[in-house]
Write a protein that holds these residues in place. Structure first.
Motif, PDB file in Angstrom:
ATOM      1  N   ASP A 182       0.803  -1.267   0.104  1.00 43.52           N
ATOM      2  CA  ASP A 182      -0.073   0.016   0.115  1.00 43.52           C
ATOM      3  C   ASP A 182       0.831   1.260  -0.142  1.00 43.52           C
ATOM      4  O   ASP A 182       0.290   2.293   0.211  1.00 43.52           O
ATOM      5  N   SER A 183       2.127   1.045  -0.211  1.00 45.42           N
ATOM      6  CA  SER A 183       2.964   2.410  -0.176  1.00 45.42           C
ATOM      7  C   SER A 183       2.867   3.217  -1.373  1.00 45.42           C
ATOM      8  O   SER A 183       3.394   4.486  -1.541  1.00 45.42           O
ATOM      9  N   GLY A 184       2.527   2.513  -2.697  1.00 43.29           N
ATOM     10  CA  GLY A 184       2.563   3.178  -3.745  1.00 43.29           C
ATOM     11  C   GLY A 184       3.912   3.332  -4.350  1.00 43.29           C
ATOM     12  O   GLY A 184       3.908   3.964  -5.510  1.00 43.29           O
ATOM     13  N   LEU A 185       4.909   2.753  -3.811  1.00 46.50           N
ATOM     14  CA  LEU A 185       6.188   2.691  -4.464  1.00 46.50           C
ATOM     15  C   LEU A 185       6.374   1.364  -5.329  1.00 46.50           C
ATOM     16  O   LEU A 185       7.553   1.312  -5.912  1.00 46.50           O
ATOM     17  N   LEU A 186       5.576   0.386  -5.519  1.00 55.66           N
ATOM     18  CA  LEU A 186       5.821  -0.826  -6.144  1.00 55.66           C
ATOM     19  C   LEU A 186       4.891  -0.570  -7.528  1.00 55.66           C
ATOM     20  O   LEU A 186       3.884  -0.018  -7.679  1.00 55.66           O
ATOM     21  N   VAL A 187       5.649  -1.283  -8.553  1.00 53.64           N
ATOM     22  CA  VAL A 187       5.087  -1.226  -9.858  1.00 53.64           C
ATOM     23  C   VAL A 187       3.977  -2.244  -9.963  1.00 53.64           C
ATOM     24  O   VAL A 187       3.735  -2.914  -8.902  1.00 53.64           O
ATOM     25  N   PRO A 188       2.715  -1.957 -10.519  1.00 55.14           N
ATOM     26  CA  PRO A 188       1.408  -2.723 -10.508  1.00 55.14           C
ATOM     27  C   PRO A 188       1.748  -4.240 -10.309  1.00 55.14           C
ATOM     28  O   PRO A 188       1.166  -5.239  -9.494  1.00 55.14           O
ATOM     29  N   GLU A 189       2.714  -4.716 -11.175  1.00 56.15           N
ATOM     30  CA  GLU A 189       2.742  -6.156 -11.207  1.00 56.15           C
ATOM     31  C   GLU A 189       3.511  -6.651  -9.972  1.00 56.15           C
ATOM     32  O   GLU A 189       3.032  -7.776  -9.636  1.00 56.15           O
ATOM     33  N   THR A 190       4.524  -5.929  -9.690  1.00 52.60           N
ATOM     34  CA  THR A 190       5.127  -6.521  -8.289  1.00 52.60           C
ATOM     35  C   THR A 190       4.243  -6.316  -7.045  1.00 52.60           C
ATOM     36  O   THR A 190       4.217  -7.350  -6.448  1.00 52.60           O
ATOM     37  N   GLU A 191       3.540  -5.524  -6.995  1.00 50.61           N
ATOM     38  CA  GLU A 191       2.457  -4.910  -5.902  1.00 50.61           C
ATOM     39  C   GLU A 191       1.613  -6.306  -5.826  1.00 50.61           C
ATOM     40  O   GLU A 191       1.171  -7.030  -4.900  1.00 50.61           O
ATOM     41  N   ALA A 192       0.876  -6.537  -7.092  1.00 49.82           N
ATOM     42  CA  ALA A 192      -0.055  -7.821  -7.245  1.00 49.82           C
ATOM     43  C   ALA A 192       0.408  -9.074  -6.752  1.00 49.82           C
ATOM     44  O   ALA A 192       0.047  -9.722  -5.951  1.00 49.82           O
ATOM     45  N   ARG A 193       1.526  -9.443  -7.222  1.00 49.95           N
ATOM     46  CA  ARG A 193       2.381 -10.595  -6.806  1.00 49.95           C
ATOM     47  C   ARG A 193       2.561 -10.652  -5.530  1.00 49.95           C
ATOM     48  O   ARG A 193       2.645 -11.641  -4.871  1.00 49.95           O
ATOM     49  N   ARG A 194       3.271  -9.671  -4.886  1.00 48.59           N
ATOM     50  CA  ARG A 194       3.766  -9.580  -3.459  1.00 48.59           C
ATOM     51  C   ARG A 194       2.384  -9.731  -2.548  1.00 48.59           C
ATOM     52  O   ARG A 194       2.242 -10.567  -1.659  1.00 48.59           O
ATOM     53  N   ARG A 195       1.063  -9.033  -2.838  1.00 45.81           N
ATOM     54  CA  ARG A 195       0.012  -9.084  -1.982  1.00 45.81           C
ATOM     55  C   ARG A 195      -0.520 -10.608  -2.036  1.00 45.81           C
ATOM     56  O   ARG A 195      -1.010 -11.081  -0.891  1.00 45.81           O
ATOM     57  N   ILE A 196      -0.500 -11.120  -3.270  1.00 47.46           N
ATOM     58  CA  ILE A 196      -1.172 -12.560  -3.460  1.00 47.46           C
ATOM     59  C   ILE A 196      -0.357 -13.482  -2.632  1.00 47.46           C
ATOM     60  O   ILE A 196      -0.563 -14.350  -1.917  1.00 47.46           O
ATOM     61  N   SER A 197       1.131 -13.180  -2.611  1.00 45.38           N
ATOM     62  CA  SER A 197       1.950 -14.222  -2.084  1.00 45.38           C
ATOM     63  C   SER A 197       1.877 -14.257  -0.465  1.00 45.38           C
ATOM     64  O   SER A 197       1.744 -15.141   0.224  1.00 45.38           O
ATOM     65  N   CYS A 198       1.697 -12.872   0.060  1.00 47.80           N
ATOM     66  CA  CYS A 198       1.593 -12.792   1.474  1.00 47.80           C
ATOM     67  C   CYS A 198       0.162 -13.254   2.069  1.00 47.80           C
ATOM     68  O   CYS A 198       0.098 -14.046   2.988  1.00 47.80           O
ATOM     69  N   LEU A 199      -0.779 -13.010   1.285  1.00 50.59           N
ATOM     70  CA  LEU A 199      -2.277 -13.685   1.652  1.00 50.59           C
ATOM     71  C   LEU A 199      -1.935 -15.382   1.630  1.00 50.59           C
ATOM     72  O   LEU A 199      -2.716 -15.706   2.615  1.00 50.59           O
ATOM     73  N   LYS A 200      -1.381 -15.881   0.589  1.00 54.65           N
ATOM     74  CA  LYS A 200      -1.364 -17.350   0.612  1.00 54.65           C
ATOM     75  C   LYS A 200      -0.502 -17.521   1.756  1.00 54.65           C
ATOM     76  O   LYS A 200      -0.838 -18.932   2.367  1.00 54.65           O
ATOM     77  N   ALA A 201       0.517 -16.994   2.012  1.00 53.31           N
ATOM     78  CA  ALA A 201       1.360 -17.454   3.113  1.00 53.31           C
ATOM     79  C   ALA A 201       0.633 -17.453   4.418  1.00 53.31           C
ATOM     80  O   ALA A 201       0.786 -18.200   5.100  1.00 53.31           O
ATOM     81  N   LEU A 202      -0.178 -16.441   4.716  1.00 49.09           N
ATOM     82  CA  LEU A 202      -0.797 -16.244   5.941  1.00 49.09           C
ATOM     83  C   LEU A 202      -1.914 -17.066   6.106  1.00 49.09           C
ATOM     84  O   LEU A 202      -2.317 -17.835   7.028  1.00 49.09           O
ATOM     85  N   TRP A 203      -2.553 -17.536   4.948  1.00 47.62           N
ATOM     86  CA  TRP A 203      -3.492 -18.589   4.891  1.00 47.62           C
ATOM     87  C   TRP A 203      -3.075 -19.851   5.178  1.00 47.62           C
ATOM     88  O   TRP A 203      -3.518 -20.713   6.093  1.00 47.62           O
ATOM     89  N   SER A 204      -1.867 -20.271   4.665  1.00 50.28           N
ATOM     90  CA  SER A 204      -1.273 -21.484   4.774  1.00 50.28           C
ATOM     91  C   SER A 204      -0.867 -21.769   6.232  1.00 50.28           C
ATOM     92  O   SER A 204      -0.828 -22.770   6.775  1.00 50.28           O
ATOM     93  N   LEU A 205      -0.044 -20.605   6.633  1.00 50.77           N
ATOM     94  CA  LEU A 205       0.247 -20.617   8.297  1.00 50.77           C
ATOM     95  C   LEU A 205      -1.102 -21.006   9.159  1.00 50.77           C
ATOM     96  O   LEU A 205      -1.026 -21.475  10.274  1.00 50.77           O
ATOM     97  N   ALA A 206      -2.326 -20.008   8.839  1.00 48.89           N
ATOM     98  CA  ALA A 206      -3.418 -20.247  10.055  1.00 48.89           C
ATOM     99  C   ALA A 206      -3.925 -21.768   9.562  1.00 48.89           C
ATOM    100  O   ALA A 206      -4.300 -22.152  10.454  1.00 48.89           O
ATOM    101  N   TYR A 207      -3.770 -22.310   8.097  1.00 46.96           N
ATOM    102  CA  TYR A 207      -4.332 -23.631   8.009  1.00 46.96           C
ATOM    103  C   TYR A 207      -3.331 -24.645   8.808  1.00 46.96           C
ATOM    104  O   TYR A 207      -3.980 -25.392   9.501  1.00 46.96           O
ATOM    105  N   PHE A 208      -2.155 -24.407   8.968  1.00 46.95           N
ATOM    106  CA  PHE A 208      -1.264 -25.305   9.494  1.00 46.95           C
ATOM    107  C   PHE A 208      -1.605 -25.187  11.108  1.00 46.95           C
ATOM    108  O   PHE A 208      -1.676 -26.389  11.607  1.00 46.95           O
ATOM    109  N   ILE A 209      -1.671 -24.087  11.580  1.00 47.60           N
ATOM    110  CA  ILE A 209      -2.088 -23.810  13.115  1.00 47.60           C
ATOM    111  C   ILE A 209      -3.168 -24.585  13.414  1.00 47.60           C
ATOM    112  O   ILE A 209      -3.436 -25.239  14.418  1.00 47.60           O
ATOM    113  N   GLY A 210      -4.279 -24.180  12.539  1.00 46.12           N
ATOM    114  CA  GLY A 210      -5.524 -24.957  13.007  1.00 46.12           C
ATOM    115  C   GLY A 210      -5.649 -26.335  12.750  1.00 46.12           C
ATOM    116  O   GLY A 210      -6.464 -27.069  13.432  1.00 46.12           O
TER     117      GLY A 210
END
Length: 656
Positions: free
Chosen positions: A390-418
């Motif tokens: 959300d900083s506005g410093l990333l190009v759209p492609e990099t921002e989209a890839r990073r956002r999806i990667s973080c959400l997938k990682a958080l979901w997978s960690l939550a799934y593992f803990i659950g």
């Protein structure tokens, strides 16, 4: 990857080479190196040989580079050692010649005796009193050892120089032709020549010459000092003994422990000797029959090298290997200092937990180490990486890839803990505001809401699991003290649960728990009932997730896996408040315009099937029954429709 009998592992690509092309037969081949005269089959295989050249070239360049660097170090040491040894030899070799001073003194003494007795008849010189004109035993041993040492040192320098020249010639000969097929055959011809003539053994033998030269020097030093002073001799002998014992330990240590970084040129030879001895001993005990002996192949008699044993132990599945994996990954995460370094790790993390076939179990110990290491702050670091989008410093492609990667990682960690919520003692905290903000983000990332919804709901479920774990501990404590509980016991137990519930944003449960209990021993049953009622909070996460999922065009990220983690017992589904909430949720989903028009399976169909199964034949809400009738009426026939109504349907639903 297979390895040859070369102890250093330098011939590890030999088997691969033999699969790509056979060993050149002889120099009498009619091949003249002209690409224009290559057969059609060779031209068709040019790309295949190019792959071989790429792999073999990388291997050979690394091998030759290591040889050259080793030889350079040996040349430097051999030069310095030979210069130092020469200074000692200059001093010691004088003892090999007769002592002219002693002879002169003896002759002068005889002349003096003749002058004192001029009338005496001259007599032959007594051999017993003649001066010793030959070298002493100590001097002879010292010079023999030192000259041997000097000879070995100079020989080592000469062979090292030749090895450097051979290595340069090898690289030059393999790169002299541009044709892939010619180069590939030159590669294989020269490489198998290295193996046939024992080049690897030669390179391993050179350092041993230098080591032996050093040991001979210290042995000669002991012999040199022996006639001079016994104390200094003892010191030199002690140094020699210490070096010899250390060298022996360094030789044997890699044979005992495959992960030892220490070794000497003798280690491989001793290893092969003991392996052969062990095989001969085992064969002698088993005494194979004639038929078995004829069936024994050369591969069966092959002695595994130290490199092969090391690789086998390194990759073999064991608790120690899992512990090593966890330690190196924890170190890796500690070393990642900025977002650019952390992002590749975050992208790779979900694949360790979840795959096409479901949850992976191979790396459970590693994930637990990452979550339990307090100094790593794994989840907060991933959330910080997500905020950087959300900083506005990333190009759209990099921002989209990073956002999806973080959400997938958080979901997978939550799934593992659950998936391991029962035995866990501690649960991490997720930033729910951050995850919910992703649902309304204006990012161009594809299916962002699908990822954000599953990650946010599963993170909220982890909060429920954390409070549930605290409640279960409190119930166990109170039931064990049921007969003699005091107000203080109740207060301590309830306060621990309230503290955990407040930190997880379950304030309404804390309020209800405090209002229903006056911290009196007679309120123990009321306390237990209040704690047990927390299980109903599971539907506060599950039902909103189902409702939000129905509003999406496609199923949220790993929808079925998320629902599976958020499962509750069948007993809770029968609770009157739960059933009313389920009916209201079903009515809202169907009457809110979420009925899909396509015939394929849709998230709404899965949700309807799930809710209908939980209700069974109990459908006392007329509004919900009418909503179901609307679904049956307007839902397009097809796989989705069949999935949603796969269970038994009460007649009252069909009549509404």
């Amino acid at each position: 990857m297979s390895f040859t009998n070369n102890p250093s592992g330098a011939g590890s690509f030999a088997d691969a080479r033999s699969k790509l092309g056979s060993t050149p037969s002889s120099d009498s081949s009619s091949w003249n190196g002209d690409e224009a005269t290559q057969p059609g089959d060779d031209l068709a295989a040019a790309k295949l040989w190019a792959v071989y050249i790429s792999e073999a070239g990388k291997h050979d360049k690394v091998l030759v580079k290591r040889w050259k660097s080793d030889m350079e170090g040996l040349l430097i040491f051999a030069g310095l050692f030979s210069a130092s040894l020469t200074a000692f030899i200059i001093e010691s070799y004088k003892d090999l010649s007769p002592d002219q001073s002693a002879i002169m003194i003896s002759l002068l003494e005889r002349i003096a005796q003749q002058q004192l007795n001029p009338g005496a008849i001259p007599q032959a010189l007594d051999p017993g009193i003649a001066p010793q004109t030959g070298p002493s035993t100590a001097s002879l041993a010292c010079n023999i050892l030192w000259f041997l040492s000097l000879g070995l040192s100079l020989s080592c320098a000469l062979i090292a120089t030749l090895v450097q020249q051979w290595a340069r010639d090898f690289l030059q000969n393999t790169e002299m032709r541009p044709s892939p097929i010619v180069r590939a055959r030159i590669f294989s011809y020269l490489y198998f020549g290295l193996q046939r003539f024992g080049m690897h053994t030669m390179v391993e033998f050179i350092p041993f010459l230098l080591h032996l030269s050093l040991l001979l020097f210290f042995a000669g030093l002991v012999a040199f000092l022996l006639p001079i002073n016994i104390v200094i001799t003892a010191v030199a002998a002690g140094i020699l003994g210490l070096i010899s014992v250390t060298y022996l330990c360094l030789t044997v240590l890699p044979i005992i422990s495959a992960d030892s970084p220490y070794r000497t040129p003798l280690s491989s030879a001793i290893w092969a000797f003991f392996q052969q001895l062990s095989r001969l001993f085992c064969r002698g005990r088993e005494a194979p029959t004639d038929q078995e002996s004829t069936l024994t192949s050369s591969e069966d008699t092959k002695v595994p090298t130290m490199m092969e044993v090391m690789v086998s132990k390194a990759v073999a599945s064991s608790p120690k290997r899992d512990q090593r994996d966890a330690q190196v990954i924890v170190w890796t995460v500690r070393s990642l200092t900025d977002n650019e370094e952390l992002e590749p790790f975050v992208e790779a993390l979900p694949d360790l937990i979840w795959g096409p076939g479901g949850q992976r179990r191979s790396y459970d110990g590693m994930i637990n180490k990452l979550l339990d290491a307090a100094d790593l702050h794994l989840i907060p670091r991933i959330e910080a990486l997500l905020r950087s989008c959300d900083s506005g410093l990333l190009v759209p492609e990099t921002e989209a890839r990073r956002r999806i990667s973080c959400l997938k990682a958080l979901w997978s960690l939550a799934y593992f803990i659950g998936s391991y919520a029962g035995p866990r003692d501690s649960f991490p905290h997720f930033d729910h505001n951050l995850l919910k903000s992703q649902l309304n983000s204006k990012s161009t990332a594809p299916r962002l809401q699908d990822f954000a919804l599953s990650a946010s709901s599963l993170a909220r479920w982890i909060d429920f699991c954390a409070v549930t774990s605290s409640v279960q501990r409190a119930l166990t404590t109170l039931r064990s003290k049921q007969s003699n509980s005091t107000a203080q016991d109740l207060r301590v137990v309830i306060q621990e649960v309230q503290q955990e519930a407040y930190s997880r944003d379950f304030g309404d449960f804390c309020t209800a728990l405090a209002q229903g209990i006056s911290f009196n021993a007679k309120d123990l049953r009321s306390c237990l009932e209040s704690l047990e009622s927390f299980e109903l909070k599971s539907f506060d996460t599950l039902l909103p997730y189902l409702k939000s999922s129905a509003a999406l065009d496609t199923a949220p990220y790993e929808f079925e896996a998320t629902c599976k983690i958020m499962q509750v017992s069948d007993i809770l589904w029968k609770h009157i408040d739960v059933r009313n909430n389920v009916k209201d949720t079903l009515q809202e989903i169907i009457t809110s315009g979420y009925i899909p028009s396509q015939a394929e399976l849709h998230p709404v169909d899965i949700i309807v099937d799930m809710l209908l199964y939980s209700l069974g034949n109990d459908f006392g809400n007329p509004q919900a029954a009418k909503a179901l009738a609307k679904y049956i009426t307007y839902r397009t026939a097809g796989p989705g429709y069949n999935q949603a109504l796969s269970g038994s349907i009460p007649m009252i639903w069909l009549l509404c």
